[in-house]
Write an enzyme that holds these catalytic residues in place. Structure first.
Site, PDB file in Angstrom:
ATOM      1  N   GLY A 223     -12.928  -1.674  27.392  1.00  0.00           N
ATOM      2  CA  GLY A 223     -13.085  -1.936  28.825  1.00  0.00           C
ATOM      3  C   GLY A 223     -13.667  -3.502  29.006  1.00  0.00           C
ATOM      4  O   GLY A 223     -14.812  -3.897  28.272  1.00  0.00           O
TER       5      GLY A 223
ATOM      6  N   ARG B 210      -2.527 -18.246  31.079  1.00  0.00           N
ATOM      7  CA  ARG B 210      -0.907 -18.645  31.151  1.00  0.00           C
ATOM      8  C   ARG B 210      -0.497 -19.138  32.454  1.00  0.00           C
ATOM      9  O   ARG B 210      -0.096 -20.120  32.240  1.00  0.00           O
ATOM     10  CB  ARG B 210      -0.277 -17.272  30.612  1.00  0.00           C
ATOM     11  CG  ARG B 210       0.020 -17.065  29.495  1.00  0.00           C
ATOM     12  CD  ARG B 210       1.246 -16.157  28.982  1.00  0.00           C
ATOM     13  NE  ARG B 210       0.578 -14.960  29.201  1.00  0.00           N
ATOM     14  CZ  ARG B 210       0.818 -13.686  28.440  1.00  0.00           C
ATOM     15  NH1 ARG B 210       1.078 -14.012  27.305  1.00  0.00           N
ATOM     16  NH2 ARG B 210      -0.077 -12.793  28.642  1.00  0.00           N
ATOM     17  N   ARG B 211      -1.640 -18.426  33.327  1.00  0.00           N
ATOM     18  CA  ARG B 211      -0.761 -18.631  34.955  1.00  0.00           C
ATOM     19  C   ARG B 211      -1.912 -19.421  35.498  1.00  0.00           C
ATOM     20  O   ARG B 211      -3.386 -18.812  35.706  1.00  0.00           O
ATOM     21  CB  ARG B 211      -0.950 -17.535  35.833  1.00  0.00           C
ATOM     22  CG  ARG B 211       0.734 -16.809  34.677  1.00  0.00           C
ATOM     23  CD  ARG B 211       0.785 -16.019  35.898  1.00  0.00           C
ATOM     24  NE  ARG B 211       0.628 -14.719  35.610  1.00  0.00           N
ATOM     25  CZ  ARG B 211       0.809 -13.986  35.971  1.00  0.00           C
ATOM     26  NH1 ARG B 211       0.881 -14.286  37.747  1.00  0.00           N
ATOM     27  NH2 ARG B 211      -0.106 -12.748  36.503  1.00  0.00           N
TER      28      ARG B 211
ATOM     29  N   ASP C 242      -4.588  -0.577  16.705  1.00  0.00           N
ATOM     30  CA  ASP C 242      -5.618  -0.798  16.650  1.00  0.00           C
ATOM     31  C   ASP C 242      -6.799  -0.395  16.008  1.00  0.00           C
ATOM     32  O   ASP C 242      -7.954  -1.071  15.379  1.00  0.00           O
ATOM     33  CB  ASP C 242      -6.009  -0.881  18.452  1.00  0.00           C
ATOM     34  CG  ASP C 242      -7.549  -1.598  18.925  1.00  0.00           C
ATOM     35  OD1 ASP C 242      -7.459  -2.333  18.845  1.00  0.00           O
ATOM     36  OD2 ASP C 242      -8.149  -0.499  19.194  1.00  0.00           O
TER      37      ASP C 242
ATOM     38  N   LYS D 276      -9.752  -2.520  13.143  1.00  0.00           N
ATOM     39  CA  LYS D 276     -11.109  -2.346  13.429  1.00  0.00           C
ATOM     40  C   LYS D 276     -11.733  -1.758  12.149  1.00  0.00           C
ATOM     41  O   LYS D 276     -12.799  -2.353  11.360  1.00  0.00           O
ATOM     42  CB  LYS D 276     -11.483  -0.743  14.681  1.00  0.00           C
ATOM     43  CG  LYS D 276     -11.600  -1.929  15.707  1.00  0.00           C
ATOM     44  CD  LYS D 276     -11.176  -1.162  16.851  1.00  0.00           C
ATOM     45  CE  LYS D 276     -11.087  -1.630  18.355  1.00  0.00           C
ATOM     46  NZ  LYS D 276     -11.142  -0.735  19.404  1.00  0.00           N
TER      47      LYS D 276
ATOM     48  N   VAL E  38     -12.234  -8.676  29.696  1.00  0.00           N
ATOM     49  CA  VAL E  38     -12.561  -9.379  29.084  1.00  0.00           C
ATOM     50  C   VAL E  38     -13.626 -10.534  29.631  1.00  0.00           C
ATOM     51  O   VAL E  38     -14.178 -10.497  29.947  1.00  0.00           O
ATOM     52  CB  VAL E  38     -12.553  -9.126  27.395  1.00  0.00           C
ATOM     53  CG1 VAL E  38     -13.649  -9.402  26.817  1.00  0.00           C
ATOM     54  CG2 VAL E  38     -12.250  -8.089  27.256  1.00  0.00           C
TER      55      VAL E  38
ATOM     56  N   GLY F 160     -16.537  -2.263  20.524  1.00  0.00           N
ATOM     57  CA  GLY F 160     -16.907  -2.316  22.176  1.00  0.00           C
ATOM     58  C   GLY F 160     -18.211  -3.200  22.283  1.00  0.00           C
ATOM     59  O   GLY F 160     -18.477  -3.835  21.842  1.00  0.00           O
TER      60      GLY F 160
HETATM   61  N1  LIG Z   1      -9.534  -4.518  26.880  1.00  0.00           N
HETATM   62  C1  LIG Z   1     -10.859  -4.059  25.829  1.00  0.00           C
HETATM   63  O1  LIG Z   1     -11.272  -3.307  26.259  1.00  0.00           O
HETATM   64  C2  LIG Z   1     -10.922  -4.509  24.908  1.00  0.00           C
HETATM   65  C3  LIG Z   1      -9.907  -5.493  24.657  1.00  0.00           C
HETATM   66  N2  LIG Z   1     -10.546  -6.443  23.455  1.00  0.00           N
HETATM   67  C4  LIG Z   1      -9.420  -7.691  22.721  1.00  0.00           C
HETATM   68  O2  LIG Z   1     -10.096  -8.880  23.243  1.00  0.00           O
HETATM   69  C5  LIG Z   1      -9.055  -9.762  23.256  1.00  0.00           C
HETATM   70  C6  LIG Z   1      -8.451  -9.518  25.346  1.00  0.00           C
HETATM   71  O3  LIG Z   1      -8.823  -8.636  25.361  1.00  0.00           O
HETATM   72  P1  LIG Z   1      -8.355  -8.189  26.955  1.00  0.00           P
HETATM   73  O4  LIG Z   1      -8.985  -9.472  27.742  1.00  0.00           O
HETATM   74  O5  LIG Z   1      -8.262  -7.044  27.416  1.00  0.00           O
HETATM   75  O6  LIG Z   1      -6.779  -9.005  27.440  1.00  0.00           O
HETATM   76  P2  LIG Z   1      -5.848  -9.142  28.924  1.00  0.00           P
HETATM   77  O7  LIG Z   1      -3.931  -9.005  28.779  1.00  0.00           O
HETATM   78  O8  LIG Z   1      -6.296  -8.532  30.080  1.00  0.00           O
HETATM   79  O9  LIG Z   1      -5.687 -11.123  28.517  1.00  0.00           O
HETATM   80  C7  LIG Z   1      -5.808 -11.746  28.423  1.00  0.00           C
HETATM   81  C8  LIG Z   1      -6.052 -13.458  28.112  1.00  0.00           C
HETATM   82  O10 LIG Z   1      -5.792 -14.231  27.619  1.00  0.00           O
HETATM   83  C9  LIG Z   1      -4.445 -15.272  28.890  1.00  0.00           C
HETATM   84  N3  LIG Z   1      -3.542 -15.615  27.545  1.00  0.00           N
HETATM   85  C10 LIG Z   1      -2.511 -15.108  26.831  1.00  0.00           C
HETATM   86  N4  LIG Z   1      -1.650 -15.996  25.939  1.00  0.00           N
HETATM   87  C11 LIG Z   1      -2.503 -17.365  26.547  1.00  0.00           C
HETATM   88  C12 LIG Z   1      -1.885 -18.069  25.935  1.00  0.00           C
HETATM   89  N5  LIG Z   1      -0.884 -18.133  24.851  1.00  0.00           N
HETATM   90  N6  LIG Z   1      -2.663 -19.348  25.796  1.00  0.00           N
HETATM   91  C13 LIG Z   1      -3.514 -19.752  27.018  1.00  0.00           C
HETATM   92  N7  LIG Z   1      -3.922 -18.671  27.477  1.00  0.00           N
HETATM   93  C14 LIG Z   1      -3.183 -16.800  26.929  1.00  0.00           C
HETATM   94  C15 LIG Z   1      -3.743 -14.132  29.520  1.00  0.00           C
HETATM   95  O11 LIG Z   1      -3.557 -15.134  30.567  1.00  0.00           O
HETATM   96  C16 LIG Z   1      -4.969 -13.587  30.220  1.00  0.00           C
HETATM   97  O12 LIG Z   1      -5.912 -14.469  30.797  1.00  0.00           O
HETATM   98  C17 LIG Z   1      -8.100  -9.286  22.960  1.00  0.00           C
HETATM   99  O13 LIG Z   1      -8.187  -9.755  21.422  1.00  0.00           O
HETATM  100  C18 LIG Z   1      -8.675  -7.815  22.840  1.00  0.00           C
HETATM  101  O14 LIG Z   1      -7.612  -6.823  21.681  1.00  0.00           O
HETATM  102  C19 LIG Z   1     -11.084  -6.337  22.391  1.00  0.00           C
HETATM  103  C20 LIG Z   1     -12.227  -5.018  22.526  1.00  0.00           C
HETATM  104  C21 LIG Z   1     -11.796  -4.647  24.223  1.00  0.00           C
HETATM  105  N1  LIG Z   2      -8.094  -1.026  23.242  1.00  0.00           N
HETATM  106  C1  LIG Z   2      -9.093  -1.122  22.564  1.00  0.00           C
HETATM  107  C2  LIG Z   2      -9.669  -2.152  22.920  1.00  0.00           C
HETATM  108  C3  LIG Z   2     -11.990  -1.673  22.789  1.00  0.00           C
HETATM  109  O1  LIG Z   2     -11.777  -2.694  21.675  1.00  0.00           O
HETATM  110  C4  LIG Z   2      -8.864   0.450  22.605  1.00  0.00           C
HETATM  111  O2  LIG Z   2      -8.852   1.380  23.716  1.00  0.00           O
HETATM  112  O3  LIG Z   2     -10.693   0.827  22.243  1.00  0.00           O
HETATM  113 NA    NA Z   3     -18.856  -4.038  18.454  1.00  0.00          NA
END
Ligand SMILES: NC(=O)C1=CN([C@@H]2O[C@H](COP(=O)(O)OP(=O)(O)OC[C@H]3O[C@@H](n4cnc5c(N)ncnc54)[C@H](O)[C@@H]3O)[C@@H](O)[C@H]2O)C=CC1
Ligand SMILES: N[C@@H](CC=O)C(=O)O
Ligand code: NA
Length: 428
Positions: free
Chosen positions: A305, A42-43, A199, A203, A11, A132
């Protein structure tokens, strides 16, 4: 407007991209430029390809970034309970606006975030956390404030919808479909959260809290995931003109004395293929909201996504930035109704039960007797096969979930029941 971005994964990278690509329009819409002043990851040294951002902005010190005095808005797209909660509470208490996609945290301890927002006089926006890209929380939080919402039903997890749709359409295996959903950026960091229904339950708790003006936490939501849904269940559903979906069902009901309570559940269910939710495929989400005056409203779109989720994050960033420039903030959390939670056992559901039985005289009568004993009325019975291959499929009328569960437990103990092949709730 200076933004601190926490997280730059699926995201976060799309948030960076959209902020860059739409910079001029966003500046015009907000009335001030939006500038990222730091990105916590993290990295920090990771190769991020052509991401349009200064590598010097990356840091591992998220808390330090949040505390910076020049930060106006904290955008959290990391996920998880801690350390995200500490960061966001720190930001809100210091009066910084927060935009987050973190449904797990909001469901686990949204109250603490809302209290911190009130304390700091700050905005807390989280449109991306549910469904989303679909504008759903803003309509509940703003547009429907003059109405009484009675029911919110739908598909709110993209990963499980992707898996179930693939199993239904192509007979794809569970693991194979999950791998594809993960590769497409739909799944959570730990996909157990998706497939075990956590999840969707998070929601559901956010939706119910907004819809019913009541704090509904993750623990208040009855939850079952899709790991027990088998190819045989899918085939059995097809035979009945149904498909299987992971549903979120939140209702506000009145008891005999006119007292309202809230029931929130997430579980797989068979639904008729003629129902609009049956045609929601891939990682799409769809949610029906029913309100007393408005009637039925339907929201549909991409629920997971990077880019779709980033769209919702950007919408929130624009909203909180505008508020800050205007020296105002959105209305605080509305939880005045404080309705009690009705236990799952009291929810009225219908069951589809498929039993592998010995084909003998008296079997059907005994089975029917057990349903009757628990006051569960049978809608249809179908037998297929003979001898050792006999299968009895029973669909019930609506009954309290506890009575249905007790019926199934008693059936399990019968000597002539070789296996309970599937137990699925039936909706609509
Ligand atoms: N991927 C999706 O479709 C959706 C995701 N979300 C939510 O959005 C958020 C992010 O999801 P994604 O981008 O998919 O996750 P991801 O795992 O791809 O990205 C997570 C990011 O957080 C960073 N991170 C993790 N621990 C950390 C720490 N201790 N300190 C600093 N940075 C740290 C990582 O380096 C990475 O850049 C989550 O809360 C997820 O539930 C919500 C709706 C849809
Ligand atoms: N993992 C979630 C991402 C969006 O909230 C999903 O699959 O719906
Ligand atoms: Na929404």
């Amino acid at each position: 407007m200076r933004l601190a971005l926490l997280g730059c994964g699926t995201v976060g990278t799309e948030v960076v991209r959209l902020l860059h690509e739409q910079a001029a329009d966003l500046t015009a819409r907000v009335g001030a430029p939006l500038e990222i002043v730091g990105i916590a990851v993290r990295r920090p040294g990771r190769d991020r390809g052509d991401l349009p951002v200064d590598p010097g902005l990356f840091t591992t010190d998220a808390l330090g970034l949040v505390k910076r005095e020049d930060v106006d808005v904290v955008v959290e797209v990391v996920g998880g309970i801690e350390p995200a909660r500490t960061w966001l509470v720190e930001a809100l208490r210091a009066g910084k606006s927060v935009v987050t996609a973190n449904k797990a945290l909001l469901a686990e301890d949204g109250g603490t975030l809302h209290d911190a927002a009130t304390e700091g006089g700050a905005d807390l926006y989280y449109e991306a956390s549910v469904a989303g890209a679909i504008p759903l929380l803003r309509p509940l939080r703003e547009s429907l404030q003059g109405d009484t919402v009675t029911r919110v039903t739908g598909i709110v997890n993209g990963t499980t919808n992707f898996i179930l749709s693939a199993m239904d359409a192509t007979g794809a295996g569970f693991e194979e479909a999950l791998e594809e959903a993960t590769a497409l950026g739909y799944a959570e960091a730990d996909p157990t959260a998706d497939v075990e229904g956590f999840d969707a339950a998070a929601k559901a708790s956010i939706l119910a809290s907004l819809a019913f003006h009541t704090r509904v936490g993750a623990a208040d939501v009855y939850r079952e995931g899709i790991t027990a849904v088998s190819a045989r269940d899918v085939a059995s559903a097809k035979q009945m003109g149904c498909t299987i979906k992971l549903l979120c069902i939140a209702t506000r009901a009145l008891d005999q004395d006119g007292k309202a309570s809230v029931s929130v559940r997430v579980h797989p269910a068979m639904i008729p293929t003629s129902h609009p939710l049956a045609s929601v495929g891939d990682a799409f989400n769809a949610v029906f909201v029913e309100a007393e005056a408005a009637g039925q409203l339907m929201f549909y779109g991409r629920g997971a996504g990077g880019a779709p989720t980033a769209s919702a994050v950007l919408g929130d960033i624009v909203a909180v930035a505008r508020n800050r420039l205007a020296g105002t903030r959105a209305a605080s959390e509305s939880n005045y109704a404080d309705l009690p939670i009705r236990p799952m056992g009291e929810a009225v559901t219908r069951y589809h039960v498929s039993l592998d039985v010995a084909d003998r005289a008296g079997v059907l009568a005994t089975v029917a007797g057990i349903f009757a004993k628990h006051d569960v009325s049978i809608a249809t019975v179908r037998q297929s096969g003979r001898g050792d291959d006999a299968v009895l499929v029973i669909v019930t009328h609506g009954a309290p979930d506890a009575a249905l569960a007790a019926t199934v437990e008693e059936l399990r103990g019968l000597e002539f029941v070789r296996a309970i092949a599937s137990v699925l709730r039936v909706e609509f």
